[in-house]
Design a protein around this motif. Structure first.
Motif, PDB file in Angstrom:
ATOM      1  N   GLN A 295      -7.562  12.642  -7.933  1.00  0.00           N
ATOM      2  CA  GLN A 295      -7.846  13.381  -9.156  1.00  0.00           C
ATOM      3  C   GLN A 295      -6.812  14.478  -9.391  1.00  0.00           C
ATOM      4  OE1 GLN A 295     -11.855  14.743  -8.671  1.00  0.00           O
ATOM      5  NE2 GLN A 295     -12.763  12.772  -9.282  1.00  0.00           N
ATOM      6  N   ASP A 296      -6.397  15.156  -8.304  1.00  0.00           N
ATOM      7  CA  ASP A 296      -5.362  16.186  -8.447  1.00  0.00           C
ATOM      8  C   ASP A 296      -4.056  15.597  -8.932  1.00  0.00           C
ATOM      9  OD1 ASP A 296      -7.157  18.059  -7.621  1.00  0.00           O
ATOM     10  OD2 ASP A 296      -6.446  18.139  -5.544  1.00  0.00           O
ATOM     11  N   GLN A 297      -3.712  14.433  -8.369  1.00  0.00           N
ATOM     12  CA  GLN A 297      -2.464  13.802  -8.785  1.00  0.00           C
ATOM     13  C   GLN A 297      -2.520  13.365 -10.246  1.00  0.00           C
ATOM     14  OE1 GLN A 297      -1.928  10.669  -5.957  1.00  0.00           O
ATOM     15  NE2 GLN A 297      -1.384  12.054  -4.272  1.00  0.00           N
ATOM     16  N   VAL A 298      -3.682  12.807 -10.634  1.00  0.00           N
ATOM     17  CA  VAL A 298      -3.828  12.406 -12.032  1.00  0.00           C
ATOM     18  C   VAL A 298      -3.766  13.615 -12.949  1.00  0.00           C
ATOM     19  CG1 VAL A 298      -5.418  11.392 -13.709  1.00  0.00           C
ATOM     20  CG2 VAL A 298      -5.107  10.312 -11.477  1.00  0.00           C
ATOM     21  N   GLY A 299      -4.446  14.713 -12.532  1.00  0.00           N
ATOM     22  CA  GLY A 299      -4.408  15.925 -13.338  1.00  0.00           C
ATOM     23  C   GLY A 299      -3.016  16.503 -13.443  1.00  0.00           C
ATOM     24  N   LEU A 300      -2.282  16.466 -12.321  1.00  0.00           N
ATOM     25  CA  LEU A 300      -0.920  16.993 -12.332  1.00  0.00           C
ATOM     26  C   LEU A 300      -0.017  16.183 -13.248  1.00  0.00           C
ATOM     27  CD1 LEU A 300       1.156  18.972 -11.216  1.00  0.00           C
ATOM     28  CD2 LEU A 300       1.495  17.415  -9.272  1.00  0.00           C
ATOM     29  N   VAL A 301      -0.103  14.864 -13.125  1.00  0.00           N
ATOM     30  CA  VAL A 301       0.723  14.006 -13.975  1.00  0.00           C
ATOM     31  C   VAL A 301       0.376  14.213 -15.444  1.00  0.00           C
ATOM     32  CG1 VAL A 301       1.226  11.606 -14.573  1.00  0.00           C
ATOM     33  CG2 VAL A 301       1.106  12.297 -12.169  1.00  0.00           C
ATOM     34  N   THR A 302      -0.934  14.320 -15.709  1.00  0.00           N
ATOM     35  CA  THR A 302      -1.353  14.528 -17.101  1.00  0.00           C
ATOM     36  C   THR A 302      -0.832  15.856 -17.636  1.00  0.00           C
ATOM     37  OG1 THR A 302      -3.357  13.243 -16.674  1.00  0.00           O
ATOM     38  CG2 THR A 302      -3.350  14.657 -18.618  1.00  0.00           C
TER      39      THR A 302
ATOM     40  N   LEU B 210      12.630  21.062 -19.281  1.00  0.00           N
ATOM     41  CA  LEU B 210      12.303  22.429 -18.903  1.00  0.00           C
ATOM     42  C   LEU B 210      10.786  22.664 -18.925  1.00  0.00           C
ATOM     43  CD1 LEU B 210      13.273  25.266 -18.201  1.00  0.00           C
ATOM     44  CD2 LEU B 210      13.427  25.757 -20.662  1.00  0.00           C
ATOM     45  N   GLY B 211      10.099  22.165 -19.947  1.00  0.00           N
ATOM     46  CA  GLY B 211       8.652  22.338 -20.013  1.00  0.00           C
ATOM     47  C   GLY B 211       7.926  21.598 -18.903  1.00  0.00           C
ATOM     48  N   SER B 212       8.350  20.362 -18.586  1.00  0.00           N
ATOM     49  CA  SER B 212       7.707  19.587 -17.507  1.00  0.00           C
ATOM     50  C   SER B 212       7.900  20.257 -16.169  1.00  0.00           C
ATOM     51  CB  SER B 212       8.264  18.161 -17.467  1.00  0.00           C
ATOM     52  OG  SER B 212       8.010  17.488 -18.678  1.00  0.00           O
ATOM     53  N   GLY B 213       9.131  20.727 -15.947  1.00  0.00           N
ATOM     54  CA  GLY B 213       9.396  21.386 -14.677  1.00  0.00           C
ATOM     55  C   GLY B 213       8.602  22.655 -14.513  1.00  0.00           C
ATOM     56  N   SER B 214       8.522  23.448 -15.566  1.00  0.00           N
ATOM     57  CA  SER B 214       7.763  24.692 -15.494  1.00  0.00           C
ATOM     58  C   SER B 214       6.281  24.413 -15.257  1.00  0.00           C
ATOM     59  CB  SER B 214       7.947  25.492 -16.800  1.00  0.00           C
ATOM     60  OG  SER B 214       9.321  25.793 -17.000  1.00  0.00           O
ATOM     61  N   THR B 215       5.759  23.413 -15.955  1.00  0.00           N
ATOM     62  CA  THR B 215       4.339  23.060 -15.771  1.00  0.00           C
ATOM     63  C   THR B 215       4.068  22.590 -14.346  1.00  0.00           C
ATOM     64  OG1 THR B 215       4.207  22.427 -18.094  1.00  0.00           O
ATOM     65  CG2 THR B 215       2.466  21.627 -16.648  1.00  0.00           C
TER      66      THR B 215
ATOM     67  N   ARG C 241       1.585  23.635  -9.098  1.00  0.00           N
ATOM     68  CA  ARG C 241       1.727  23.596  -7.647  1.00  0.00           C
ATOM     69  C   ARG C 241       1.400  24.955  -7.030  1.00  0.00           C
ATOM     70  NH1 ARG C 241       4.233  19.392  -4.956  1.00  0.00           N
ATOM     71  NH2 ARG C 241       3.675  20.673  -3.143  1.00  0.00           N
ATOM     72  N   ARG C 242       1.847  26.028  -7.689  1.00  0.00           N
ATOM     73  CA  ARG C 242       1.548  27.370  -7.188  1.00  0.00           C
ATOM     74  C   ARG C 242       0.048  27.668  -7.283  1.00  0.00           C
ATOM     75  NH1 ARG C 242       5.516  31.111  -6.346  1.00  0.00           N
ATOM     76  NH2 ARG C 242       7.648  30.409  -6.726  1.00  0.00           N
ATOM     77  N   ILE C 243      -0.551  27.247  -8.400  1.00  0.00           N
ATOM     78  CA  ILE C 243      -1.984  27.483  -8.567  1.00  0.00           C
ATOM     79  C   ILE C 243      -2.788  26.714  -7.514  1.00  0.00           C
ATOM     80  CG2 ILE C 243      -3.948  27.110 -10.109  1.00  0.00           C
ATOM     81  CD1 ILE C 243      -2.079  27.656 -12.444  1.00  0.00           C
TER      82      ILE C 243
ATOM     83  N   SER D 299      -1.808  25.708  -4.572  1.00  0.00           N
ATOM     84  CA  SER D 299      -1.557  26.222  -3.222  1.00  0.00           C
ATOM     85  C   SER D 299      -2.091  27.622  -3.021  1.00  0.00           C
ATOM     86  CB  SER D 299      -0.055  26.204  -2.926  1.00  0.00           C
ATOM     87  OG  SER D 299       0.647  27.052  -3.822  1.00  0.00           O
ATOM     88  N   GLY D 300      -2.658  28.239  -4.078  1.00  0.00           N
ATOM     89  CA  GLY D 300      -3.258  29.571  -3.962  1.00  0.00           C
ATOM     90  C   GLY D 300      -2.279  30.697  -4.151  1.00  0.00           C
ATOM     91  N   GLN D 301      -0.998  30.448  -4.505  1.00  0.00           N
ATOM     92  CA  GLN D 301      -0.027  31.503  -4.731  1.00  0.00           C
ATOM     93  C   GLN D 301      -0.069  31.948  -6.192  1.00  0.00           C
ATOM     94  OE1 GLN D 301       3.801  30.073  -3.551  1.00  0.00           O
ATOM     95  NE2 GLN D 301       3.157  29.657  -1.437  1.00  0.00           N
ATOM     96  N   PRO D 302       0.071  33.234  -6.454  1.00  0.00           N
ATOM     97  CA  PRO D 302       0.066  33.708  -7.847  1.00  0.00           C
ATOM     98  C   PRO D 302       1.345  33.277  -8.552  1.00  0.00           C
ATOM     99  CG  PRO D 302       0.615  35.506  -6.348  1.00  0.00           C
ATOM    100  CD  PRO D 302       0.261  34.337  -5.486  1.00  0.00           C
ATOM    101  N   PRO D 303       1.275  33.037  -9.825  1.00  0.00           N
ATOM    102  CA  PRO D 303       2.483  32.676 -10.576  1.00  0.00           C
ATOM    103  C   PRO D 303       3.514  33.775 -10.517  1.00  0.00           C
ATOM    104  CG  PRO D 303       0.466  32.272 -11.856  1.00  0.00           C
ATOM    105  CD  PRO D 303       0.077  33.071 -10.680  1.00  0.00           C
ATOM    106  N   ALA D 304       4.795  33.415 -10.564  1.00  0.00           N
ATOM    107  CA  ALA D 304       5.880  34.391 -10.507  1.00  0.00           C
ATOM    108  C   ALA D 304       5.847  35.270 -11.755  1.00  0.00           C
ATOM    109  CB  ALA D 304       7.225  33.665 -10.390  1.00  0.00           C
TER     110      ALA D 304
END
Length: 453
Positions: A388-395, A432-437, A442-444, A446-451
Motif C-alpha cells: 500500500q505504501d508503494q502504491v501510495g508513493l507511486v500515485t 522536478l515536481g516528481s522528485g520533490s514529491t 520518503r522523509r515523512i 521515515s519520521g524526519q521533518p521536511p527540510a
C-alpha cells in the motif's frame, strides 16, 4: 489391493506352517481383521477377506460372512476335511504341569493328570484354537467341577479383563501389554514416531486344586500391525513364575494365580516407559525445529494411552471382584496381593503422568501453531502495508506530472506555446515536481521533518 494380497499370503503361509504340525488351524475373526487392517466385520469387509484368502487357496469354516467378530473360524487348505475330529493331546494343544511346594513344576502326560499326588496342584494350559466339544470331552474327566459354559467362556477372548464364578470354579482374565517399536526408522520423516501396543489376554479358570489357562492370540493397536508371537510373552512369564514359586515355597492355588497375575502386571511399567520414549522423541524433534511438527505421534499416543488405561481400569475392577468373592483374599495371600496392587498402581500412576505430559505436548504444539499463524498473519500484514505504501508513493509521485501535463494541455495560452521551449519547460517541471514529491514522502514516512525552505 496390494495390502489385501500381502495379508492373505501371510495368513496362508502361517496356516501351512501350522498345518504341518497340528490337525487344524484356527483364527479369531478379530485376528483376521487386524491382519487385513480393517476396523469392522461388515459384510463388505468379510467379502474382501474371503475373496483374498480364496485366491491363496484358503477357505474358512464357517464363512466370514456368516460369523460375528468374536467368533473363531477354521482355516482350511486344499484337501482339508472340516469334519475331521480335533485331537488336542496329540496336537500338543493341551498340556499339564504338576506344581508342588519347593519343587520345580513337572510336565506330565494328560493321561497321568487324574492320578496326581495328593497335595499337588494341576496346571492345565489349553490352546485358544481348541474346540469346546473336543476340549470338554477330555477335561471333564480330569476336572469334575468344570462346566461346559465355563470352558466356553475360557476359550472366548474377553475384550476387557473381568471376573465371574461358576459354582466352585472361579474365572478371571488379565492382559499382558507389550509396546512394539515401529518397524521402520521414523526419526527423520513426517510420519508418526509411535509404534504399537500388543494386548495378550490370559483367561484363567481356578478349581479346588487345579488351574486351567488359555493364552489368547495377541492383538495389536493400531490394527494392521504385524501380530506378535504369544510364546515370546508366555515363555518368559512362566519361567519367572516357576522361579518365584520355588524360591518362596508357595503351596496354594490362590498364590499361584496371584503370582501369574503379578508377573503379567510387571509388563505395564515397561510398556509405559516405551510410550514415554516415543513422546520424548517427538519433543526433541519439536524443540530442535522450534516450529510445529507432525501431529501423528500425538494422535497415536493419545489412542494408545487411552486403550491401555481402559484395560488397566477394568483389571483393577477385576481385582476387587476377586477379593469380594474371597477366593483370592486371605491372610496367606496378603503379600502376593500387595505385590500385585503395587505393580498395578505403578502402571496406572505412570500412565496418568504420561497422559499429563501428552496434554502438555499437545498444548505446546497448539501454542506453536498459533504463534506460527500469528507470525504468518503479521508477515502478510507487513507485506500488505508495504504494498500500500508503494502504491501510495507511486500515485503521489505521478500526481504532479499528471497535473503539469494537464495544465500544459489546457486550451489556453501557456509559456512556450508553439515552441520546443515549452515542451522542455513541461518536462523539467514534471521531473522536478516528481522528485520533490518523492523526497517529501520518503522523509515523512521515515519520521524526519521536511527540510526548511
Amino acid at each position: 489391493m496390494l495390502d489385501e494380497v500381502t495379508a492373505a499370503r501371510s495368513i496362508a503361509a502361517s496356516a501351512r506352517d501350522e498345518r504341518a504340525q497340528v490337525a487344524k488351524t484356527w483364527r479369531g475373526a478379530t485376528t483376521l481383521l487386524d491382519a487385513f487392517g480393517l476396523p469392522t466385520l461388515s459384510r463388505e469387509n468379510a467379502v474382501v477377506m474371503q475373496e483374498a484368502l480364496a485366491r491363496e487357496g484358503v477357505r474358512t469354516d464357517p464363512l466370514l460372512t456368516e460369523v460375528e467378530r468374536k467368533t473363531k473360524v477354521r482355516l482350511l487348505l486344499p484337501g482339508d476335511d472340516p469334519r475331521a475330529p480335533q485331537d488336542l493331546v496329540a496336537d500338543g494343544r493341551l498340556t499339564a504341569t504338576l506344581w508342588r511346594r519347593d519343587r520345580a513344576p513337572q510336565s506330565i502326560p494328560i493321561a497321568e493328570a487324574a492320578s496326581r499326588p495328593p497335595g499337588s496342584l494341576l496346571w492345565l494350559d489349553i490352546d485358544p484354537s481348541a474346540e469346546v466339544p473336543a476340549a470338554f470331552d477330555v477335561l471333564h474327566l480330569l476336572l469334575p467341577e468344570l462346566e461346559r459354559q465355563a470352558l466356553e467362556d475360557l476359550l472366548q477372548v474377553d475384550d476387557l479383563p473381568g471376573a465371574s464364578s461358576y459354582g466352585p470354579v472361579h474365572k478371571l482374565s488379565t492382559v499382558a501389554i507389550e509396546a512394539v517399536e515401529p518397524e521402520d526408522d521414523r526419526r527423520n520423516d513426517d510420519g508418526s514416531k509411535a509404534g504399537a501396543l500388543s494386548f495378550l489376554v490370559v483367561e484363567i479358570l481356578a478349581g479346588p486344586n487345579w488351574l486351567l489357562t488359555c493364552w489368547h492370540e495377541p492383538r495389536k493397536l493400531p490394527a494392521g500391525a504385524l501380530p506378535e508371537d504369544r510364546l515370546e510373552v508366555k515363555g518368559p512369564a512362566l519361567r519367572e513364575i516357576e522361579q518365584c514359586w520355588r524360591e518362596r515355597g508357595d503351596d496354594s492355588l490362590p498364590k499361584l494365580v496371584l503370582l501369574l497375575c503379578r508377573e503379567i502386571a510387571r509388563s505395564y511399567p515397561t510398556a509405559r516407559r516405551t510410550l514415554y520414549s516415543w513422546l520424548e522423541q517427538w519433543e526433541l524433534e519439536f524443540h530442535r525445529v522450534q516450529d510445529p511438527v507432525e501431529q501423528a505421534t500425538l494422535r497415536d499416543l493419545r489412542v494408545l494411552i487411552s486403550e491401555m488405561h481402559r484395560r488397566l481400569h477394568a483389571l483393577e475392577e477385576t481385582r476387587f471382584t476377586g477379593d469380594e468373592n474371597n477366593w483370592l483374599a486371605g491372610e496367606s495371600t496378603k503379600g502376593q496381593r500387595q505385590e500385585l496392587q503395587g505393580w498395578l498402581d505403578r502402571g496406572t500412576r505412570g500412565l496418568t503422568n504420561l497422559a499429563g505430559t501428552l496434554r502438555t505436548a499437545t498444548e505446546l504444539q497448539t501454542s506453536a501453531g498459533i504463534r506460527r499463524h500469528l507470525e504468518l498473519a503479521q508477515e502478510q500484514a507487513g507485506k500488505t502495508d508495504r504494498l500500500q505504501d508503494q502504491v501510495g508513493l507511486v500515485t503521489s509521485v505521478l500526481l504532479v506530472p499528471t497535473f503539469i501535463a494537464g495544465l500544459f494541455g489546457a486550451n489556453t495560452t501557456v509559456p512556450g506555446q508553439g515552441h520546443w521551449s515549452g515542451f522542455v519547460l513541461m518536462v523539467a517541471l514534471m521531473v522536478l515536481g516528481s522528485g520533490s514529491t518523492y523526497v517529501l514522502f520518503r522523509r515523512i514516512r521515515s519520521g524526519q521533518p521536511p527540510a526548511a525552505e
